[in-house]
Design a protein around this motif. Structure first.
Motif, PDB file in Angstrom:
ATOM      1  N   THR A 146      78.344 -18.284  19.713  1.00 46.23           N
ATOM      2  CA  THR A 146      77.624 -19.545  19.881  1.00 46.23           C
ATOM      3  C   THR A 146      76.129 -19.377  19.626  1.00 46.23           C
ATOM      4  O   THR A 146      75.495 -20.256  19.043  1.00 46.23           O
ATOM      5  N   ALA A 147      75.543 -18.239  20.008  1.00 49.32           N
ATOM      6  CA  ALA A 147      74.122 -18.002  19.738  1.00 49.32           C
ATOM      7  C   ALA A 147      73.877 -17.946  18.228  1.00 49.32           C
ATOM      8  O   ALA A 147      72.900 -18.503  17.726  1.00 49.32           O
ATOM      9  N   TYR A 148      74.776 -17.292  17.509  1.00 53.03           N
ATOM     10  CA  TYR A 148      74.696 -17.229  16.044  1.00 53.03           C
ATOM     11  C   TYR A 148      74.663 -18.642  15.464  1.00 53.03           C
ATOM     12  O   TYR A 148      73.824 -18.973  14.630  1.00 53.03           O
ATOM     13  N   ASP A 149      75.602 -19.479  15.922  1.00 51.93           N
ATOM     14  CA  ASP A 149      75.661 -20.859  15.430  1.00 51.93           C
ATOM     15  C   ASP A 149      74.367 -21.610  15.695  1.00 51.93           C
ATOM     16  O   ASP A 149      73.829 -22.285  14.812  1.00 51.93           O
ATOM     17  N   VAL A 150      73.878 -21.535  16.932  1.00 51.36           N
ATOM     18  CA  VAL A 150      72.691 -22.297  17.321  1.00 51.36           C
ATOM     19  C   VAL A 150      71.487 -21.887  16.476  1.00 51.36           C
ATOM     20  O   VAL A 150      70.768 -22.734  15.939  1.00 51.36           O
ATOM     21  N   VAL A 151      71.277 -20.584  16.324  1.00 51.13           N
ATOM     22  CA  VAL A 151      70.142 -20.113  15.513  1.00 51.13           C
ATOM     23  C   VAL A 151      70.307 -20.557  14.061  1.00 51.13           C
ATOM     24  O   VAL A 151      69.367 -21.068  13.449  1.00 51.13           O
ATOM     25  N   LEU A 152      71.502 -20.398  13.508  1.00 50.08           N
ATOM     26  CA  LEU A 152      71.734 -20.777  12.116  1.00 50.08           C
ATOM     27  C   LEU A 152      71.521 -22.277  11.895  1.00 50.08           C
ATOM     28  O   LEU A 152      70.873 -22.693  10.926  1.00 50.08           O
ATOM     29  N   ILE A 153      72.033 -23.091  12.799  1.00 44.30           N
ATOM     30  CA  ILE A 153      71.876 -24.549  12.675  1.00 44.30           C
ATOM     31  C   ILE A 153      70.401 -24.930  12.754  1.00 44.30           C
ATOM     32  O   ILE A 153      69.919 -25.750  11.955  1.00 44.30           O
ATOM     33  N   LEU A 154      69.664 -24.338  13.678  1.00 44.13           N
ATOM     34  CA  LEU A 154      68.236 -24.645  13.802  1.00 44.13           C
ATOM     35  C   LEU A 154      67.463 -24.174  12.570  1.00 44.13           C
ATOM     36  O   LEU A 154      66.596 -24.895  12.060  1.00 44.13           O
ATOM     37  N   LYS A 155      67.779 -22.977  12.063  1.00 50.60           N
ATOM     38  CA  LYS A 155      67.096 -22.478  10.870  1.00 50.60           C
ATOM     39  C   LYS A 155      67.403 -23.358   9.663  1.00 50.60           C
ATOM     40  O   LYS A 155      66.505 -23.664   8.869  1.00 50.60           O
ATOM     41  N   ARG A 156      68.661 -23.762   9.529  1.00 51.78           N
ATOM     42  CA  ARG A 156      69.018 -24.629   8.394  1.00 51.78           C
ATOM     43  C   ARG A 156      68.331 -25.985   8.495  1.00 51.78           C
ATOM     44  O   ARG A 156      68.096 -26.638   7.487  1.00 51.78           O
ATOM     45  N   GLY A 157      68.012 -26.408   9.725  1.00 47.88           N
ATOM     46  CA  GLY A 157      67.272 -27.644   9.928  1.00 47.88           C
ATOM     47  C   GLY A 157      65.769 -27.459   9.786  1.00 47.88           C
ATOM     48  O   GLY A 157      64.988 -28.358  10.087  1.00 47.88           O
ATOM     49  N   ARG A 158      65.384 -26.259   9.361  1.00 48.21           N
ATOM     50  CA  ARG A 158      63.976 -25.893   9.142  1.00 48.21           C
ATOM     51  C   ARG A 158      63.131 -25.977  10.410  1.00 48.21           C
ATOM     52  O   ARG A 158      61.944 -26.322  10.367  1.00 48.21           O
ATOM     53  N   HIS A 159      63.757 -25.647  11.536  1.00 44.57           N
ATOM     54  CA  HIS A 159      63.016 -25.581  12.799  1.00 44.57           C
ATOM     55  C   HIS A 159      62.513 -24.160  12.987  1.00 44.57           C
ATOM     56  O   HIS A 159      63.170 -23.200  12.591  1.00 44.57           O
ATOM     57  N   ALA A 160      61.345 -24.037  13.594  1.00 44.70           N
ATOM     58  CA  ALA A 160      60.701 -22.730  13.762  1.00 44.70           C
ATOM     59  C   ALA A 160      61.249 -22.014  15.001  1.00 44.70           C
ATOM     60  O   ALA A 160      60.533 -21.759  15.972  1.00 44.70           O
ATOM     61  N   VAL A 161      62.533 -21.676  14.950  1.00 43.63           N
ATOM     62  CA  VAL A 161      63.151 -20.957  16.065  1.00 43.63           C
ATOM     63  C   VAL A 161      62.758 -19.481  15.985  1.00 43.63           C
ATOM     64  O   VAL A 161      62.757 -18.890  14.912  1.00 43.63           O
TER      65      VAL A 161
END
Length: 140
Positions: free
Chosen positions: A54-69
């Motif tokens: 789930t952490a992998y998913d959350v980071v990937l989704i945020l990065k794909r949304g161009r958020h500065a995670v």
């Protein structure tokens, strides 16, 4: 996907898993079950794998949304049935997500998308466990 589990011998209840991708993972049992407490229990690895999924998913989704995670931690707390099979019955996942100006709505959406669509592990465990999520944002 493949995995081979090898028992480490009659002196205990330690096992080494070799994954299909060629990685090794050691597991051991509790002393009251013949183990020596030298590695995580098999069910702890299930919980850890779910957190990683789930952490992998959350980071990937945020990065794909161009958020500065810039960071993501998930603390999982689980309860198990008292009788065999001692399946997980409740799991709480608390996410701490760090970044610059991360919108709470984007983090909430990423967690929901993981929980509802992408994280095979948590979706599978949701068949026996009530899964709840919470999160906090940290400005980095």
């Amino acid at each position: 996907m493949e995995c081979t589990i090898n028992w480490m011998g009659e002196q205990g209840m330690a096992f080494v898993a070799e994954t299909g991708s060629g990685h090794l993972l050691t597991m051991d049992g509790a002393p009251d079950g013949g183990g020596h407490n030298l590695a995580p229990r098999p069910m702890e690895t299930v919980l850890a794998g779910t957190g990683g999924c789930t952490a992998y998913d959350v980071v990937l989704i945020l990065k794909r949304g161009r958020h500065a995670v810039q960071g993501c931690t998930v603390k999982l707390s689980a309860e198990r049935a008292e009788t065999d099979p001692k399946v997980f019955t409740r799991i709480n996942m608390h996410f701490t997500v760090a970044g610059q100006a991360l919108p709470a709505a984007a983090v909430e959406r990423a967690i929901a998308m993981s929980h509802e669509k992408y994280c095979s592990a948590s979706i599978m465990l949701a068949k026996t466990a009530e899964i709840t999520t919470s999160f906090e944002l940290v400005e980095a």
